[in-house]
Motif scaffolding. Structure first.
Motif, PDB file in Angstrom:
ATOM      1  N   ARG A  60       0.816  -1.216  -0.013  1.00  0.00           N
ATOM      2  CA  ARG A  60       0.022   0.046   0.181  1.00  0.00           C
ATOM      3  C   ARG A  60       0.795   1.125  -0.056  1.00  0.00           C
ATOM      4  NH1 ARG A  60      -5.019  -0.901   3.977  1.00  0.00           N
ATOM      5  NH2 ARG A  60      -5.542   1.188   3.480  1.00  0.00           N
ATOM      6  N   ALA A  61       2.037   1.144   0.651  1.00  0.00           N
ATOM      7  CA  ALA A  61       3.022   2.289   0.927  1.00  0.00           C
ATOM      8  C   ALA A  61       3.521   2.666  -0.765  1.00  0.00           C
ATOM      9  CB  ALA A  61       3.970   2.060   1.787  1.00  0.00           C
ATOM     10  N   LEU A  62       3.793   1.504  -1.144  1.00  0.00           N
ATOM     11  CA  LEU A  62       4.632   1.791  -2.567  1.00  0.00           C
ATOM     12  C   LEU A  62       3.612   2.142  -3.700  1.00  0.00           C
ATOM     13  CD1 LEU A  62       6.929  -1.418  -2.605  1.00  0.00           C
ATOM     14  CD2 LEU A  62       7.546   1.009  -2.577  1.00  0.00           C
ATOM     15  N   SER A  63       2.302   1.651  -3.522  1.00  0.00           N
ATOM     16  CA  SER A  63       1.324   1.942  -4.592  1.00  0.00           C
ATOM     17  C   SER A  63       0.887   3.214  -4.378  1.00  0.00           C
ATOM     18  CB  SER A  63       0.073   1.165  -4.547  1.00  0.00           C
ATOM     19  OG  SER A  63      -0.823   1.484  -3.272  1.00  0.00           O
ATOM     20  N   GLN A  64       1.205   4.022  -3.225  1.00  0.00           N
ATOM     21  CA  GLN A  64       0.743   5.658  -3.217  1.00  0.00           C
ATOM     22  C   GLN A  64      -0.607   5.813  -3.454  1.00  0.00           C
ATOM     23  OE1 GLN A  64       3.051   8.348  -2.432  1.00  0.00           O
ATOM     24  NE2 GLN A  64       3.749   6.332  -1.479  1.00  0.00           N
ATOM     25  N   GLN A  65      -1.531   4.921  -2.839  1.00  0.00           N
ATOM     26  CA  GLN A  65      -3.118   5.286  -3.174  1.00  0.00           C
ATOM     27  C   GLN A  65      -3.263   4.989  -4.822  1.00  0.00           C
ATOM     28  OE1 GLN A  65      -3.577   9.109  -1.453  1.00  0.00           O
ATOM     29  NE2 GLN A  65      -4.388   8.114   0.289  1.00  0.00           N
ATOM     30  N   ASP A  66      -2.935   3.896  -5.369  1.00  0.00           N
ATOM     31  CA  ASP A  66      -2.988   3.442  -6.684  1.00  0.00           C
ATOM     32  C   ASP A  66      -2.570   4.179  -7.511  1.00  0.00           C
ATOM     33  OD1 ASP A  66      -4.618   1.416  -5.463  1.00  0.00           O
ATOM     34  OD2 ASP A  66      -6.501   2.439  -5.576  1.00  0.00           O
ATOM     35  N   ARG A  67      -1.628   5.020  -7.264  1.00  0.00           N
ATOM     36  CA  ARG A  67      -0.826   5.929  -8.372  1.00  0.00           C
ATOM     37  C   ARG A  67       0.174   4.944  -9.224  1.00  0.00           C
ATOM     38  NH1 ARG A  67       3.665   9.291  -8.098  1.00  0.00           N
ATOM     39  NH2 ARG A  67       3.884   9.018  -5.869  1.00  0.00           N
ATOM     40  N   ASN A  68       0.828   4.235  -8.406  1.00  0.00           N
ATOM     41  CA  ASN A  68       1.841   3.305  -9.009  1.00  0.00           C
ATOM     42  C   ASN A  68       1.053   1.684  -9.213  1.00  0.00           C
ATOM     43  OD1 ASN A  68       3.853   5.103  -8.773  1.00  0.00           O
ATOM     44  ND2 ASN A  68       4.187   4.627  -6.863  1.00  0.00           N
ATOM     45  N   PRO A  69       1.264   1.194 -10.417  1.00  0.00           N
ATOM     46  CA  PRO A  69       0.398   0.071 -10.717  1.00  0.00           C
ATOM     47  C   PRO A  69       1.462  -1.129  -9.892  1.00  0.00           C
ATOM     48  CG  PRO A  69       1.984   0.685 -12.528  1.00  0.00           C
ATOM     49  CD  PRO A  69       1.917   1.944 -11.533  1.00  0.00           C
ATOM     50  N   VAL A  70       0.597  -2.195  -9.481  1.00  0.00           N
ATOM     51  CA  VAL A  70       0.868  -3.145  -8.728  1.00  0.00           C
ATOM     52  C   VAL A  70       0.701  -4.611  -9.476  1.00  0.00           C
ATOM     53  CG1 VAL A  70       0.810  -4.505  -6.522  1.00  0.00           C
ATOM     54  CG2 VAL A  70       0.867  -2.129  -6.394  1.00  0.00           C
ATOM     55  N   TYR A  71       1.614  -5.416  -9.464  1.00  0.00           N
ATOM     56  CA  TYR A  71       1.391  -6.671 -10.037  1.00  0.00           C
ATOM     57  C   TYR A  71       1.745  -7.898  -9.184  1.00  0.00           C
ATOM     58  CZ  TYR A  71       1.080  -4.157 -14.576  1.00  0.00           C
ATOM     59  OH  TYR A  71       0.551  -3.676 -15.776  1.00  0.00           O
ATOM     60  N   PHE A  72       1.270  -8.980  -9.351  1.00  0.00           N
ATOM     61  CA  PHE A  72       1.504 -10.223  -8.385  1.00  0.00           C
ATOM     62  C   PHE A  72       2.010 -11.171  -9.492  1.00  0.00           C
ATOM     63  CE2 PHE A  72      -1.266  -8.151  -5.245  1.00  0.00           C
ATOM     64  CZ  PHE A  72      -0.322  -7.875  -4.226  1.00  0.00           C
ATOM     65  N   VAL A  73       2.944 -11.869  -9.021  1.00  0.00           N
ATOM     66  CA  VAL A  73       3.777 -13.003  -9.909  1.00  0.00           C
ATOM     67  C   VAL A  73       3.867 -14.280  -8.883  1.00  0.00           C
ATOM     68  CG1 VAL A  73       5.682 -13.800 -11.312  1.00  0.00           C
ATOM     69  CG2 VAL A  73       4.732 -11.332 -11.417  1.00  0.00           C
ATOM     70  N   SER A  74       3.309 -15.265  -9.495  1.00  0.00           N
ATOM     71  CA  SER A  74       3.506 -16.627  -8.694  1.00  0.00           C
ATOM     72  C   SER A  74       3.282 -17.817  -9.600  1.00  0.00           C
ATOM     73  CB  SER A  74       2.466 -16.749  -7.536  1.00  0.00           C
ATOM     74  OG  SER A  74       2.202 -17.933  -6.977  1.00  0.00           O
ATOM     75  N   SER A  75       4.007 -18.755  -9.032  1.00  0.00           N
ATOM     76  CA  SER A  75       3.843 -20.108  -9.606  1.00  0.00           C
ATOM     77  C   SER A  75       2.640 -20.947  -9.364  1.00  0.00           C
ATOM     78  CB  SER A  75       5.102 -21.020  -9.399  1.00  0.00           C
ATOM     79  OG  SER A  75       6.431 -20.509 -10.142  1.00  0.00           O
ATOM     80  N   SER A  76       1.843 -20.079  -8.692  1.00  0.00           N
ATOM     81  CA  SER A  76       0.581 -20.950  -8.350  1.00  0.00           C
ATOM     82  C   SER A  76      -0.294 -21.114  -9.565  1.00  0.00           C
ATOM     83  CB  SER A  76      -0.270 -20.131  -7.330  1.00  0.00           C
ATOM     84  OG  SER A  76       0.260 -20.142  -6.144  1.00  0.00           O
ATOM     85  N   PRO A  77      -1.042 -22.129  -9.866  1.00  0.00           N
ATOM     86  CA  PRO A  77      -1.841 -22.467 -10.950  1.00  0.00           C
ATOM     87  C   PRO A  77      -3.041 -21.396 -11.154  1.00  0.00           C
ATOM     88  CG  PRO A  77      -2.433 -24.045  -9.272  1.00  0.00           C
ATOM     89  CD  PRO A  77      -1.235 -23.415  -8.733  1.00  0.00           C
ATOM     90  N   TRP A  78      -3.573 -20.994 -12.290  1.00  0.00           N
ATOM     91  CA  TRP A  78      -4.500 -20.313 -12.706  1.00  0.00           C
ATOM     92  C   TRP A  78      -5.778 -20.552 -11.863  1.00  0.00           C
ATOM     93  CZ3 TRP A  78      -4.432 -15.316 -14.311  1.00  0.00           C
ATOM     94  CH2 TRP A  78      -3.230 -14.930 -14.984  1.00  0.00           C
ATOM     95  N   ASN A  79      -6.016 -21.731 -11.563  1.00  0.00           N
ATOM     96  CA  ASN A  79      -6.995 -22.252 -10.661  1.00  0.00           C
ATOM     97  C   ASN A  79      -7.235 -21.739  -9.510  1.00  0.00           C
ATOM     98  OD1 ASN A  79      -5.634 -24.402 -12.213  1.00  0.00           O
ATOM     99  ND2 ASN A  79      -7.682 -25.411 -12.171  1.00  0.00           N
ATOM    100  N   PHE A  80      -6.286 -20.957  -9.017  1.00  0.00           N
ATOM    101  CA  PHE A  80      -6.480 -20.316  -7.494  1.00  0.00           C
ATOM    102  C   PHE A  80      -6.378 -18.603  -7.689  1.00  0.00           C
ATOM    103  CE2 PHE A  80      -3.229 -23.334  -5.444  1.00  0.00           C
ATOM    104  CZ  PHE A  80      -4.321 -24.173  -5.260  1.00  0.00           C
ATOM    105  N   HIS A  81      -6.853 -18.299  -9.109  1.00  0.00           N
ATOM    106  CA  HIS A  81      -7.004 -16.735  -9.245  1.00  0.00           C
ATOM    107  C   HIS A  81      -8.202 -16.002  -8.567  1.00  0.00           C
ATOM    108  CE1 HIS A  81      -8.278 -13.034 -11.234  1.00  0.00           C
ATOM    109  NE2 HIS A  81      -7.091 -13.036 -11.697  1.00  0.00           N
ATOM    110  N   GLY A  82      -9.353 -16.763  -8.439  1.00  0.00           N
ATOM    111  CA  GLY A  82     -10.403 -16.212  -7.634  1.00  0.00           C
ATOM    112  C   GLY A  82     -10.037 -16.480  -6.145  1.00  0.00           C
ATOM    113  N   PHE A  83      -9.577 -17.323  -5.684  1.00  0.00           N
ATOM    114  CA  PHE A  83      -9.181 -17.666  -4.405  1.00  0.00           C
ATOM    115  C   PHE A  83      -8.184 -16.442  -3.895  1.00  0.00           C
ATOM    116  CE2 PHE A  83      -6.511 -19.563  -0.994  1.00  0.00           C
ATOM    117  CZ  PHE A  83      -7.412 -19.890  -0.114  1.00  0.00           C
ATOM    118  N   LEU A  84      -7.014 -16.361  -4.554  1.00  0.00           N
ATOM    119  CA  LEU A  84      -6.087 -15.417  -4.093  1.00  0.00           C
ATOM    120  C   LEU A  84      -6.883 -13.913  -4.160  1.00  0.00           C
ATOM    121  CD1 LEU A  84      -2.889 -16.579  -6.076  1.00  0.00           C
ATOM    122  CD2 LEU A  84      -3.229 -16.651  -3.560  1.00  0.00           C
TER     123      LEU A  84
END
Length: 329
Positions: free
Chosen positions: A181-205
């Motif tokens: 949240r500090a790095l995103s600066q109230q959504d001014r900076n885009p955030v991405y998450f990268v993981s080796s979890s399968p796409w099946n977990f997208h909604g769960f995550l």
């Protein structure tokens, strides 16, 4: 939520068995599972998957056996290939695992843009994140043992945590939430998450992160390709490195902050990315879970520092937070 190398073969068996045992749906009725997309300087990129419609049980706070059963149901999908997905004048055809990627022209909109997509008999909205013009950095974070406690550095611990938890019980590190949240600066900076979890977990995550107060962000998860022609799409490091490459290409004017941990060789993955993209990595922040950083990790940290990239390594992110939010930490 990531799966170690020794679990990949078991994961293939899990997916096949899960569909046979747990799939309850209509193979004749198709549905679109939307994923969060992103934008490049030229395109909006909408992503998703076409599946046979199914009944989905809510994952709630019951016994670990019930949690494991319901987590198994996330793999109980019937993917549909060769389906044409359209949005306006743009179209794409689903691959063998049902995935599609649509490229649409950029507009003047920023923030989250809703892209309407459709197949015969069904329509959906695929959200696409368009970075704001005043963004300073792009934030790219690992998930397992960086954002969420999984024990990915230990295969048995990772398997137990991943398949016996639920959206209420999964532990999202409070310091990681504050850091993002500090790095995103109230959504001014885009955030991405990268993981080796399968796409099946997208909604769960997505649900777990929303409950923790994290900003919504596109995820680059892994297609394990459990088909007759392929097993997985590349190695763990290849997947993360490729995702970083695509995110940096989508934001050519922005430096990147890379966040990860020492449990799955993130230091080496990030050092390799820094070599491929000179001058693009602003800093690296690494959690050292479990047994902490080993000799190989520390060598990669020094490799990063030799490239004049500031690197933090520690058991938690509090020292970084004191720098970023001195009035709150």
């Amino acid at each position: 939520m990531g799966l170690g190398k020794s679990l990949l073969r078991a994961a293939a068996i899990v997916e096949v068995a899960a569909e046979r045992v747990f799939f309850q749906g209509d193979l004749e009725r198709l549905t679109i599972e939307p994923y969060d997309g992103y934008a490049t300087p030229d395109h909006l990129i909408a992503r998703g998957r076409v599946l046979a419609a199914r009944e989905v049980e809510k994952i709630d706070g019951r016994s670990k056996l019930a949690n494991a059963r319901q987590m198994m149901r996330l793999f109980a999908t019937h993917e549909v290939a060769d389906v044409t997905v359209t949005s306006g004048a743009s179209s794409a055809v689903t691959d063998a695992e049902g995935y599609f990627t649509l490229f649409l022209p950029r507009t003047d909109q920023v923030g989250w843009v809703n892209v309407a997509v459709s197949i015969s008999g069904h329509a959906a909205i695929c959200p696409v994140l368009v970075a704001r013009p005043d963004a300073d950095v792009v934030v790219i974070s690992d998930i397992d043992d960086t954002m969420i406690h999984t024990g990915a550095w230990s295969t048995p611990r990772n398997l137990w945590t991943s398949f016996t938890g639920n959206v209420e019980s999964r532990e999202v590190f409070a310091d990681a939430v504050t850091l993002i949240r500090a790095l995103s600066q109230q959504d001014r900076n885009p955030v991405y998450f990268v993981s080796s979890s399968p796409w099946n977990f997208h909604g769960f995550l997505t649900t777990v992160f929303a409950r923790a107060g994290l900003p919504n962000a596109p995820k680059f998860l892994r297609d394990y390709g459990f088909g007759t022609d392929q097993f997985i799409t590349g190695r763990h490091g290849d997947h993360k490195g490729s995702a970083i490459d695509r995110i940096l290409a989508a934001h050519p004017a922005l430096p990147a902050v890379l966040i990860g941990d020492t449990g799955q060789h993130d230091a080496q993955i990030y050092a390799d990315a820094a070599v491929r993209h000179p001058g693009r990595i602003a800093r690296v922040i690494l959690r050292a879970p479990g047994r902490g950083a080993d000799t190989d990790d520390l060598l990669q940290v020094e490799r990063l520092r030799s490239l004049a990239i500031p690197v933090f390594v520690g058991p938690d992110f509090r020292p970084v937070l004191r720098e970023l939010t001195p009035h709150r930490v």
